[in-house]
Design a protein around this motif. Structure first.
Motif, PDB file in Angstrom:
ATOM      1  N   PHE A  23       0.827  -1.210   0.000  1.00 55.41           N
ATOM      2  CA  PHE A  23       0.000   0.000   0.000  1.00 55.41           C
ATOM      3  C   PHE A  23       0.858   1.254   0.000  1.00 55.41           C
ATOM      4  O   PHE A  23       0.525   2.247  -0.654  1.00 55.41           O
ATOM      5  N   ILE A  24       1.959   1.236   0.733  1.00 55.65           N
ATOM      6  CA  ILE A  24       2.851   2.397   0.757  1.00 55.65           C
ATOM      7  C   ILE A  24       3.391   2.671  -0.645  1.00 55.65           C
ATOM      8  O   ILE A  24       3.389   3.809  -1.116  1.00 55.65           O
ATOM      9  N   MET A  25       3.865   1.625  -1.310  1.00 52.71           N
ATOM     10  CA  MET A  25       4.426   1.787  -2.653  1.00 52.71           C
ATOM     11  C   MET A  25       3.360   2.258  -3.643  1.00 52.71           C
ATOM     12  O   MET A  25       3.595   3.184  -4.422  1.00 52.71           O
ATOM     13  N   ILE A  26       2.203   1.626  -3.619  1.00 51.62           N
ATOM     14  CA  ILE A  26       1.142   1.976  -4.562  1.00 51.62           C
ATOM     15  C   ILE A  26       0.666   3.405  -4.331  1.00 51.62           C
ATOM     16  O   ILE A  26       0.466   4.166  -5.285  1.00 51.62           O
ATOM     17  N   PHE A  53       6.791  10.060 -11.373  1.00 44.77           N
ATOM     18  CA  PHE A  53       6.719   8.612 -11.154  1.00 44.77           C
ATOM     19  C   PHE A  53       7.968   8.129 -10.426  1.00 44.77           C
ATOM     20  O   PHE A  53       7.886   7.392  -9.440  1.00 44.77           O
ATOM     21  N   PHE A  54       9.132   8.540 -10.898  1.00 44.49           N
ATOM     22  CA  PHE A  54      10.369   8.094 -10.269  1.00 44.49           C
ATOM     23  C   PHE A  54      10.537   8.687  -8.867  1.00 44.49           C
ATOM     24  O   PHE A  54      11.037   8.016  -7.959  1.00 44.49           O
ATOM     25  N   GLY A  59      10.292   7.742  -3.073  1.00 46.71           N
ATOM     26  CA  GLY A  59       9.603   8.009  -1.810  1.00 46.71           C
ATOM     27  C   GLY A  59       8.951   6.760  -1.229  1.00 46.71           C
ATOM     28  O   GLY A  59       8.964   6.550  -0.014  1.00 46.71           O
ATOM     29  N   GLY A  60       8.380   5.932  -2.091  1.00 43.19           N
ATOM     30  CA  GLY A  60       7.766   4.692  -1.629  1.00 43.19           C
ATOM     31  C   GLY A  60       8.783   3.738  -1.043  1.00 43.19           C
ATOM     32  O   GLY A  60       8.545   3.107  -0.004  1.00 43.19           O
ATOM     33  N   VAL A  61       9.925   3.616  -1.699  1.00 47.99           N
ATOM     34  CA  VAL A  61      10.983   2.742  -1.184  1.00 47.99           C
ATOM     35  C   VAL A  61      11.488   3.266   0.154  1.00 47.99           C
ATOM     36  O   VAL A  61      11.693   2.500   1.099  1.00 47.99           O
ATOM     37  N   LYS A  62      11.657   4.580   0.249  1.00 43.51           N
ATOM     38  CA  LYS A  62      12.121   5.172   1.509  1.00 43.51           C
ATOM     39  C   LYS A  62      11.100   4.935   2.626  1.00 43.51           C
ATOM     40  O   LYS A  62      11.469   4.601   3.748  1.00 43.51           O
TER      41      LYS A  62
END
Length: 87
Positions: A23-26, A53-54, A59-62
């Motif tokens: 959910f964080i990544m999406i 997008f990048f 941000g999602g990975v972090k």
């Protein structure tokens, strides 16, 4: 019997963590990409979607890394070191 209950609890916790990471990544990628699409349509450009997008992926990975670090206690090491310095 107790071992089996503990195993089920551990499995449920693991599945919860995996779903939260997804959910964080999406959310991060989806929101920034949607903003990029909106900006591109509004300004008549073609690059905001890709850039955002990048940025959303980063941000999602972090965010996912921060959550995993918190769950597994990696952030506690810094707090322990700070408290030892204060003694």
């Amino acid at each position: 019997m107790k071992k089996r209950e503990n195993s089920k609890k551990r499995t449920a916790q693991t599945l919860t963590l995996i779903s939260q990471l997804g959910f964080i990544m999406i959310a991060a990628i989806g929101m920034t990409t949607a903003l990029g699409i909106w900006l591109d349509r509004k300004l008549g450009t073609n690059f905001f979607t890709v850039v955002l997008f990048f940025l959303g992926a980063i941000g999602g990975v972090k965010g996912a890394y921060g959550m995993v670090a918190q769950v597994f206690g990696d952030n506690g090491k810094k707090d322990d070191q700070d408290s030892e310095k204060g003694r």
